[in-house]
Design a protein around this motif. Structure first.
Motif, short mmCIF file in Angstrom:
data_model
loop_
_atom_site.label_atom_id
_atom_site.label_comp_id
_atom_site.label_asym_id
_atom_site.label_seq_id
_atom_site.Cartn_x
_atom_site.Cartn_y
_atom_site.Cartn_z
N ILE A 1 42.16 65.73 59.23
CA ILE A 1 41.39 65.23 58.07
C ILE A 1 39.96 65.62 58.24
CG2 ILE A 1 40.73 63.35 56.70
CD1 ILE A 1 43.30 61.75 57.46
N GLU B 1 38.61 59.38 54.73
CA GLU B 1 39.36 59.27 53.70
C GLU B 1 39.29 57.79 53.02
OE1 GLU B 1 42.05 57.99 57.15
OE2 GLU B 1 40.03 59.17 56.62
N GLN C 1 37.58 63.24 49.36
CA GLN C 1 38.64 63.28 50.41
C GLN C 1 39.62 62.11 50.19
OE1 GLN C 1 39.12 65.70 53.28
NE2 GLN C 1 40.99 64.20 52.79
N PHE C 2 39.08 60.84 49.77
CA PHE C 2 39.82 59.88 49.36
C PHE C 2 40.62 60.20 48.26
CE2 PHE C 2 40.43 56.39 46.47
CZ PHE C 2 41.31 55.59 47.12
N PHE D 1 43.32 62.98 49.68
CA PHE D 1 44.22 62.37 50.51
C PHE D 1 45.26 61.46 49.92
CE2 PHE D 1 45.19 58.73 53.25
CZ PHE D 1 46.02 59.26 54.36
#
Length: 493
Positions: free
Chosen positions: A116, A120, A281-282, A285
Motif C-alpha cells: 500500500i 488507507e 488511497q482510502f 483501496f
C-alpha cells in the motif's frame, strides 16, 4: 392524501426504569440487589444514571484492555498464531510499524514501502493515529514503542467510549438507562481497541444527541466529522432525508446537509489539495479491495469455489444496497406512523454492514449505539450480541487454523457457520425493528405515549407526505399487546 395526524410528545414524565418493564433487566438486577422498588427515588444521588453508565462503560473498556494483556505482553511480537488463539489481536501496534509511524512518516504525504503506497484510512482517523504517534516517545526498543503506542491510542479511545456512553444515555431524556445496553455490550469491550472505529462511533453519537435536541446544524457538523473518520455515518443523512420528507422539515434537513458538507470539506480539503494521491488511497483501496473476512461474498466464494472479483462484488453490493434503501424508503413513507430516527438509522447502517465486502469484528461498534436506541429490549439485544461474540471468537480461531502449521483452530466449515450466525443475528435485530415500525404499539419507547425522543424537530411533527397505508391512520393499537394501548402517540389510561 397525506395524513395530518399529529402527535404531542409527553413532557416532564418520570424517568423510565428498565427493571420495572423488562424481565431480562429485572432478572439481571438481582446481581446488585434486585429491581427498583416502588419507593425508589431517582436523581437524589450524585451517581446519576448518566454518570453510572459512563463509569460502567469505562470499566468495561478496561476489561477489554485486560483481555488484550497476553498480546500486549508477547503475542503481538512472537509469532502470528498466538495473537489469534488468545483472541487478542489489534491492528494498532502492527500498523504503528506497517504504516510508517515508527519511522516518523507523515500520513498521506510520505509514500510507504509496502504493498500500500499511502495510509488507507480517512483523514480524521489518520490524524488520530498521527497524534498518538507524536505522543509515543522515541527509543531503540521497537517492542516497547509499539506497546506505548497501543496504550496511548487506548487512552484516547477510552475518551471516545465515555463520550459514546454519555451521548446514548442522554439522547432519550426519559430513558437514560438504555445507555447500559451500550456500556455492558460484550462486543463493545472485546472490539473497542482492535482499530480506531470508536472515534467515528463517538462522533456519530454526538450527532444523534444534537439532532435529538433540535440542533440541526450541529448534527450536520458532527456527521461530517464522523464521515471524515469512517464512511458509514453518511448513511444517517439518507435516513433523515426520508423522515424530513415525510414531515416536511426541509429547512432543518438543509442545515444538517450544509453542516455535514462543510465539516467534511474542512477536514479533507487541506490533504486533498496538498497530497491528492495520499488522500485518494482510502477510496482506491475500498474499491480495489478483494472480498474479505465476514462478508457474504467471501462465504459464497468459498462455498462455491468460484472467486468473486472486486468489480463484481462492488457492483453486486451497490445493487443490493440500493434495493435495501428502496425498501427502507418504502417503509419510512408507508408505515402507519413515522418511524423513529434511530430506527431508520439502524436499518440503513445494518444494510451497509450486511452487503459490504468485508466485516471486521470491530464493525459491530457502528451498530451497538443505534441498536440500543432503536430497540432497547435486553432479550433481543443480548441475542444479537451473542451472535457477534461467537463471530468474534470464530474469526480468530479460523485465522489460527489457516496460519498454524499444525492446523489447530476452527476449520473453514465452522467459520462459515459463524459468518451465517452473524448475518442471521443482524437480520433478526433488523426484523424486530421493522416490526416495531409497522406495529408502533409494540415499540417499547412509544408505549408510554412518546413519539420520537431522538427525533428533534420530528418529535410530534405532523406528516405532510405519506404513501399507502400511512394515508389512512390506524384507528387503534393492537389489543393483545401487553402494556398501555397507544394510538398515534397518546397513551390511553
Amino acid at each position: 392524501m397525506p395524513s395530518l395526524q399529529k402527535t404531542t410528545p409527553p413532557r416532564d414524565r418520570a424517568v423510565v426504569c428498565p427493571t420495572r418493564r423488562d424481565d431480562v433487566a429485572a432478572a439481571g438486577s438481582e446481581l446488585i440487589g434486585g429491581p427498583a422498588g416502588r419507593f425508589a427515588r431517582f436523581g437524589t444521588s450524585a451517581l446519576t444514571p448518566v454518570r453510572v453508565i459512563a463509569l460502567v462503560a469505562i470499566g468495561m473498556f478496561a476489561l477489554g484492555m485486560v483481555q488484550k494483556v497476553p498480546c500486549y505482553d508477547w503475542a503481538w511480537f512472537r509469532g502470528t498464531t498466538s495473537q489469534y488463539t488468545h483472541a487478542c489481536y489489534s491492528d494498532i501496534p502492527h500498523l504503528f510499524v506497517g504504516r510508517g509511524f515508527s519511522e516518523g512518516l507523515i500520513p498521506y504525504f510520505d509514500r510507504l514501502s509496502g504493498d500500500i503506497e499511502f495510509l488507507e484510512y480517512p483523514v480524521l482517523t489518520g490524524l488520530f493515529m498521527e497524534v498518538a504517534a507524536l505522543l509515543t516517545p522515541d527509543g531503540a526498543d521497537l517492542m516497547h514503542r509499539e506497546q506505548t503506542y497501543w496504550m496511548i491510542n487506548s487512552a484516547m479511545l477510552l475518551v471516545c467510549a465515555a463520550v459514546l456512553a454519555v451521548c446514548v444515555a442522554r439522547t432519550h431524556r426519559r430513558r437514560p438507562w438504555d445507555g447500559l445496553l451500550v456500556a455492558l455490550a460484550p462486543a463493545f469491550a472485546l472490539t473497542a481497541t482492535i482499530n480506531w472505529d470508536l472515534l467515528a462511533v463517538a462522533l456519530t453519537s454526538v450527532a444523534v444527541l444534537m439532532w435529538s435536541r433540535g440542533r440541526s446544524l450541529a448534527f450536520g457538523i458532527f456527521i461530517g466529522l464522523a464521515t471524515a473518520a469512517k464512511l458509514y455515518p453518511v448513511f444517517l443523512l439518507g435516513a433523515l432525508l426520508l423522515l424530513c420528507w415525510r414531515a416536511g422539515k426541509w429547512r432543518e434537513y438543509g442545515a444538517a446537509l450544509l453542516g455535514a458538507g462543510g465539516a467534511w470539506f474542512a477536514v479533507n480539503l487541506p490533504v486533498m489539495l496538498l497530497a491528492p494521491e495520499g488522500w485518494k488511497q482510502f477510496y482506491t483501496f475500498s474499491q480495489e479491495r478483494n472480498v474479505d473476512f465476514g462478508s457474504v461474498w467471501l462465504l459464497l466464494s468459498q462455498r462455491t469455489g468460484e472467486p468473486i472479483t472486486p468489480e463484481t462484488a462492488n457492483v453486486s453490493a451497490a445493487l443490493l444496497m440500493l434495493l435495501a434503501c428502496g425498501g427502507i424508503a418504502a417503509l419510512a413513507l408507508t408505515a402507519p406512523r413515522r418511524p423513529r430516527f434511530v430506527q431508520l438509522a439502524f436499518l440503513v447502517v445494518a444494510a451497509f454492514v450486511l452487503v459490504n465486502k468485508v466485516y471486521s469484528p470491530q464493525y459491530v461498534l457502528w451498530l451497538i449505539p443505534l441498536a440500543a436506541l432503536a430497540r432497547p429490549r435486553w432479550r433481543d439485544f443480548l441475542i444479537w450480541q451473542a451472535c457477534e461474540v461467537m463471530y468474534f471468537l470464530s474469526i480468530w480461531m479460523y485465522l489460527a487454523f489457516t496460519t498454524s502449521g499444525n492446523k489447530q483452530g476452527l476449520p473453514t466449515d465452522g467459520y462459515h457457520f459463524a459468518v451465517v450466525l452473524h448475518l442471521l443475528g443482524t437480520l433478526f435485530f433488523c426484523a424486530v425493528v421493522v416490526r416495531d415500525i409497522l406495529a408502533p404499539e409494540r415499540d417499547v419507547v412509544r408505549q408510554d405515549g412518546s413519539d420520537d425522543p431522538s427525533g428533534g424537530v420530528l418529535d410530534g411533527a405532523e406528516d405532510v407526505f405519506v404513501m399507502g397505508r400511512a394515508a389512512h391512520p390506524a384507528r387503534h393499537a393492537a389489543s393483545m399487546v401487553e402494556g398501555p394501548r397507544v394510538e398515534w402517540g397518546m397513551a390511553r389510561e
